[in-house]
Design a protein around this motif. Structure first.
Motif, PDB file in Angstrom:
ATOM      1  N   ILE A  27      14.087   9.208  70.645  1.00 16.90           N
ATOM      2  CA  ILE A  27      14.058   8.848  69.225  1.00 16.90           C
ATOM      3  C   ILE A  27      12.632   8.569  68.774  1.00 16.90           C
ATOM      4  N   MET A  28      11.841   7.872  69.575  1.00 14.10           N
ATOM      5  CA  MET A  28      10.456   7.565  69.193  1.00 14.10           C
ATOM      6  C   MET A  28       9.593   8.829  69.118  1.00 14.10           C
ATOM      7  N   VAL A  29       9.820   9.782  70.005  1.00 12.15           N
ATOM      8  CA  VAL A  29       9.100  11.062  69.916  1.00 12.15           C
ATOM      9  C   VAL A  29       9.465  11.764  68.610  1.00 12.15           C
ATOM     10  N   GLY A  30      10.746  11.741  68.249  1.00 14.50           N
ATOM     11  CA  GLY A  30      11.179  12.341  66.990  1.00 14.50           C
ATOM     12  C   GLY A  30      10.556  11.665  65.790  1.00 14.50           C
ATOM     13  N   VAL A  31      10.513  10.332  65.814  1.00 14.48           N
ATOM     14  CA  VAL A  31       9.895   9.570  64.721  1.00 14.48           C
ATOM     15  C   VAL A  31       8.423   9.937  64.587  1.00 14.48           C
ATOM     16  N   PHE A  32       7.737  10.031  65.712  1.00 12.19           N
ATOM     17  CA  PHE A  32       6.323  10.391  65.706  1.00 12.19           C
ATOM     18  C   PHE A  32       6.105  11.801  65.152  1.00 12.19           C
ATOM     19  N   LEU A  33       6.961  12.750  65.530  1.00  6.71           N
ATOM     20  CA  LEU A  33       6.805  14.129  65.062  1.00  6.71           C
ATOM     21  C   LEU A  33       7.138  14.286  63.581  1.00  6.71           C
ATOM     22  N   PHE A  34       8.082  13.489  63.080  1.00  9.32           N
ATOM     23  CA  PHE A  34       8.484  13.593  61.681  1.00  9.32           C
ATOM     24  C   PHE A  34       7.652  12.738  60.737  1.00  9.32           C
ATOM     25  N   ALA A  35       6.770  11.897  61.236  1.00  7.14           N
ATOM     26  CA  ALA A  35       5.990  10.992  60.391  1.00  7.14           C
ATOM     27  C   ALA A  35       5.181  11.711  59.308  1.00  7.14           C
ATOM     28  N   PRO A  36       4.444  12.791  59.622  1.00  6.55           N
ATOM     29  CA  PRO A  36       3.713  13.474  58.538  1.00  6.55           C
ATOM     30  C   PRO A  36       4.634  14.071  57.471  1.00  6.55           C
ATOM     31  N   LEU A  37       5.791  14.583  57.893  1.00  9.42           N
ATOM     32  CA  LEU A  37       6.757  15.113  56.921  1.00  9.42           C
ATOM     33  C   LEU A  37       7.304  13.995  56.038  1.00  9.42           C
ATOM     34  N   ASN A  38       7.593  12.855  56.627  1.00 11.37           N
ATOM     35  CA  ASN A  38       8.099  11.714  55.846  1.00 11.37           C
ATOM     36  C   ASN A  38       7.069  11.250  54.826  1.00 11.37           C
ATOM     37  N   TYR A  39       5.811  11.178  55.243  1.00  7.83           N
ATOM     38  CA  TYR A  39       4.740  10.775  54.329  1.00  7.83           C
ATOM     39  C   TYR A  39       4.681  11.717  53.129  1.00  7.83           C
ATOM     40  N   ARG A  40       4.659  12.996  53.419  1.00 10.80           N
ATOM     41  CA  ARG A  40       4.497  14.000  52.370  1.00 10.80           C
ATOM     42  C   ARG A  40       5.706  14.054  51.451  1.00 10.80           C
ATOM     43  N   TYR A  41       6.904  14.199  52.032  1.00  7.43           N
ATOM     44  CA  TYR A  41       8.079  14.427  51.200  1.00  7.43           C
ATOM     45  C   TYR A  41       8.610  13.160  50.541  1.00  7.43           C
TER      46      TYR A  41
END
Length: 134
Positions: A95-109
């Protein structure tokens, strides 16, 4: 030229008013490269509508993050990792790897969703790119 749809403008991170200018400069996964433009390069719309405007995007990002964590946990379980006490840290790590990978997408969108759907009075205006309205 036919204007792009609202969904396409959201996916491509375009300005909500002219749907032509980019909201962000820099690449999505560049190190210190993703920044929000202060103004739309086409119609000169100020993206930060008031001081602290993008603080609301943190709540949107939080909701996106929770949905992603639940999806990753369910997908991990469906793909065969049993939810037992011995596997708990494996679940947390995935889950933490997923959170780390999705962080830039979350910021942008989260910022794009805020501008396109949660800002009252901000919508598409055909032909505004020639007017240079602020």
């Amino acid at each position: 030229m036919k204007p792009i749809s609202k969904i396409q403008a959201v996916v491509e991170c375009k300005c909500p008013r002219c749907r032509k200018g980019q909201i962000f400069s820099g690449k999505l996964y560049a190190f210190k490269g993703q920044t929000t433009n202060e103004y739309c390069p086409v119609c000169n719309l100020r993206f930060e509508r008031e001081p602290g405007f993008f603080y609301v995007a943190m709540f949107i990002s939080y909701a996106m993050n929770v949905a992603e964590m639940i999806t990753i946990a369910v997908a991990t379980y469906i793909l065969g990792l049993e939810l037992t006490y011995e596997n708990l840290w494996i679940f947390v790590a995935i889950i933490m790897v997923g959170v780390f990978l999705f962080a830039p997408l979350n910021y942008r969108y989260s910022r794009v969703f805020l501008l396109h759907w949660l800002t009252p009075g901000l919508g598409y205006v055909p032909g505004v790119e020639t007017a240079k309205v602020n």
